[in-house]
Design an enzyme around this catalytic site. Sequence first.
Site: not given
Length: 709
Positions: A274-276
Amino acid sequence: MSTPYPFTAVVGQTDLRLALLLNAVSPAVGGVLVRGEKGTAKSTAVRALSALLPQVDVVSGCRFSCAPTAPDPACPDGPHEPGPGGLRPARMVELPVGASEDRLVGALDIERALAEGVKAFEPGLLADAHRGILYVDEVNLLHDHLIDLLLDAAAMGASYVEREGVSVRHAARFLLVGTMNPEEGELRPQLLDRFGLTVEVAASREPAQRVEVVRRRLAYEDDPAGFATRWAGDEHEVRARVVAARALLPKVSLGDTALLQIAATCAGFEVDGMRADIVMARTATALAAWAGRTDVRKEDVRQAALLALPHRRRRNPFDAPGLDEDMLDRILDEFPDEEPEPDPEPEPEGPDDGGPGDGGPDGGPGGTPPQDGGSQDPGPSAEAPETSESGEAPAEAPETPQPAAQESAGPEQAAVRAAEPFRTKMLSVPGLGEGASGRRSRARTAHGRTTGAQRPRGHLTKLHLTATIQAAAPHQKARGRDGRGLVIRKDDLRQATREGREGNLVLFVVDASGSMAARQRMSAVKGAVLSLLLDAYQRRDKVGLITFRGATAELALPPTSSVDAAAARLEQLPTGGRTPLAAGLLKAHEVLRIERLRDPSRRPLLVVVTDGRATSAGNAGGRTDSSPRELAGHSARLLQAGGVASVVVDCESGPVRLGLADVLARDLGGPAVTLDGLRADSLAGLVKNVRTAVTSTASPHSSSNRRAA
């Protein structure tokens, strides 16, 4: 202090400058990784950025840059009393590739800590970079143990120093900026993901722009102060715009439509984690603030995707970073903005235009990163050999009238694609080395499990507490000890010896002769070598590639950390001609001899990929009194006498097997493994360590052991 090159004087590189400015507006974006060839102003632009950052309000006298309004409660210089602070310029701290761990995280005065129980802590670069920029030039060459410390600090926003019961913690929130040349090797995936944005840069192919680069650079070198003065107005404008964008940032609204566009884009491109999504949201918000808007639009999301996703889509080091812009436009068109522009025409024309790239937030060409323009040059060149080899192979054969054509066992065949790579078991070098840190063979390293103690040679880095106390204890009475602490002298200190893993030089010697030329067979061979290259990348090795065919052996790739460069050379490898096995082995001997002089601590692992046939003497030392097979055996025994650990990948196929690869393996003093046996599931028990095979050659059952394996 020398005058830095002005940021606004950098020619071109629109997306590089935009990515850096977005991080200046919103440090939460997470930094920038700048990839590109040498001489493309990567370092110049990064070093110039600090002059555009607003000043930092800090507690007076605090070595850790605590903010007066919210000081760190665990600051080693604290606790800080509330009150006004002082302003200082934002720092840009450079982390050298060869820095020590103590220089990065800080150092403790161990003698005072033991004798007085005092936390005498000297801050490191992480403390200096707090609330500023931490810049790593050639970040892909950074040692693994420093990368681990960077990952920890970037993830937690703090640096922890734990040394034999003495603990220090301080805040370390910084803007991480790295530059790298991909030809020198790739980054570990964990660190790659820590960079919020990535930009691919390349030198302009436009003569007028190149002339302007040279003109400005020469003017700067002739009179740095005068050159900076001429650009002071532009610098002031950009600095004021950064301050205004920072003030506007909290007011920017990220609507549900923009969030859906971000989520659909990340899901459509199958980005891990989910960092993107979070980075894209922060980047799109910063883009809107930079443009002076309080709403996030589709063009902001598009630009954010082009900056935040390319480096997160790589599944292995051989994948080129990039993004399919047509696919990106199709995904974004499914979620039109709730409030379109006043002009109703863009909505019907959008699908035809496919998302124009000239709608950057500053009115410039910010919508399409320069890597797309820059990659147009290598793109066709990368495809050209494939076209020419498949379509013009007969015409190319006469163009390479090397000994392969003179001793041809058949016409040269065009290069074939490699089969899908697979996971291999680890091949390691016997013994205990002292090379660069990695993940392959056992070695004495700065990190790992403690195995003993010794007197320090030079600066003490890892104290062995028990051994130090044992050395000092017998002398306490003679030294007049009268307090609680021990009386420690420099001669008492003991350095901890530790055992970890090192990276090796994996030198591939690949048979490209006519006996290997069957397309299906050569595809499997290339797939096996590609799998071993992937393993070498994961274990932080250097790699080299030697090919032999016709009457000569060629060093296709000198030893390098760029594993993807080796994969590219392998992909273009043609086959045909006789088999000068001895020439290939002698070439390996020469390369390893030179590399031993350059880097004596890095131990080699030789991987010979062949069916074991030797049909040409080639240029094997100029000897004409021996058969090709005898010359190959002599060359192999020469490598064994030099202590080179080796593995033979047997490529022989068919119902009738001559077992020549087994003979070669015996001469090299290493094991032989078939292509099928190279897979992780089949390799168990064969090469857990090359030492097993080396020692087994001394027993009468060595041949049967290799065949059983």
